[in-house]
Design an enzyme around this catalytic site. Structure first.
Site, mmCIF file in Angstrom:
data_model
loop_
_atom_site.group_PDB
_atom_site.id
_atom_site.type_symbol
_atom_site.label_atom_id
_atom_site.label_comp_id
_atom_site.label_asym_id
_atom_site.label_seq_id
_atom_site.Cartn_x
_atom_site.Cartn_y
_atom_site.Cartn_z
ATOM 1 N N SER A 138 -10.426 40.344 21.655
ATOM 2 C CA SER A 138 -9.420 40.449 20.726
ATOM 3 C C SER A 138 -8.701 41.739 20.532
ATOM 4 C CB SER A 138 -9.917 39.932 19.347
ATOM 5 O OG SER A 138 -9.022 39.961 18.244
ATOM 6 N N TYR A 154 -15.732 38.739 11.843
ATOM 7 C CA TYR A 154 -14.606 38.606 13.162
ATOM 8 C C TYR A 154 -14.428 39.918 13.777
ATOM 9 C CZ TYR A 154 -11.086 36.758 16.337
ATOM 10 O OH TYR A 154 -10.461 36.469 17.498
#
Length: 256
Positions: A148, A161
């Site tokens: 990410s 996350y």
């Protein structure tokens, strides 16, 4: 190797986790279009993905597999069974992931564990199970992890996350160092802001969505297919000398 065959996945069997929707679906469709047979893994119906694969690459082999990937032991057993029943797997795409949002001062332990277990722990142990098969068989293979832009940044209200995606970047480098000499290419893609279920809350928040779009030089949210095409490159012969790379596909987000 300079012809189009360098970007072909013809004759390859690719396993994609979280292929029922979003980025995983985009990767499955792109890989099928490039000629691959797809093993699509997730915990809900793959009908939509199957229909998209048929539309994009009619006749492509498509095998849906139901599995709760949050259980890393079940994930390993799934991969073992897919290898034994369907034959060798040439590429593993560790895409399945979840996100939970809360202020760090209030972040629940359950939300931490659920995100880190799926996004990071399962990624490692599924890669381990895959590597054991390919090393024993003496076959070259590819692993593509989905990291990410938050592998490089902190973000806000997504503690588990961000931690998990920093971990995916580091794990990609570690596995590349250990496995490159064994013929296993391990690389990752760092998606930016993509139209998926995980970004629904952001896209529905008009102020937050406008703020995000204002920073993206491309001026739009990404589509799952944008990530799918990058994954095909990392699964194909064209990237044969790439090991341990994490490629941002983010519309220029990290360049700002």
């Amino acid at each position: 190797m300079s012809d189009l065959s360098a970007f072909s996945l013809a004759g390859k069997r690719i396993l994609v986790t979280g292929a029922n929707t979003g980025i995983g679906q985009g990767i499955a469709v792109a890989a099928a279009r490039a000629g691959a047979a797809i093993v699509a893994v997730g915990r809900s119906s793959m009908d939509e993905t199957a229909n998209q694969v048929e539309a994009a690459a009619g006749g492509a082999a498509f095998s849906p597999v139901m599995c709760d990937l949050a259980d890393h032991k079940a994930a390993q057993e799934m991969l073992d069974a897919a290898w034994i029943s369907g034959g060798p797997i040439d590429g593993l795409v560790n895409n399945a992931g979840i996100i939970r949002r809360a202020d760090a001062v209030d972040f629940p332990e359950t939300d931490w564990d659920e995100v880190v277990d799926l996004n990071l722990k399962t990624t490692f142990f599924l890669s381990q199970a895959f590597a054991r098969h390919v090393v024993a068989a003496g076959r070259p293979c590819r692993i593509v992890n989905i990291a990410s832009v938050l592998s490089f940044q902190g973000g806000i209200r997504v503690a588990s996350y961000t931690a998990s995606k920093h971990g995916v970047l580091g794990l990609t480098r570690l596995l590349a160092c250990e496995w490159a000499a064994k013929g296993i290419n391990v690389n990752a893609i760092a998606p930016g802001y993509i139209v998926t279920n995980n970004t629904t809350a952001l896209r529905q928040d008009e102020e937050r969505s406008a703020s995000i779009l204002s920073r993206i030089p491309a001026g739009r949210w990404g589509e799952p297919g944008d990530i799918g095409d990058a994954a095909v490159f990392l699964l194909a012969p064209a990237s044969r000398y790439m090991h341990g790379a994490t490629i941002p596909v983010d519309g220029g987000w990290l360049a700002r």
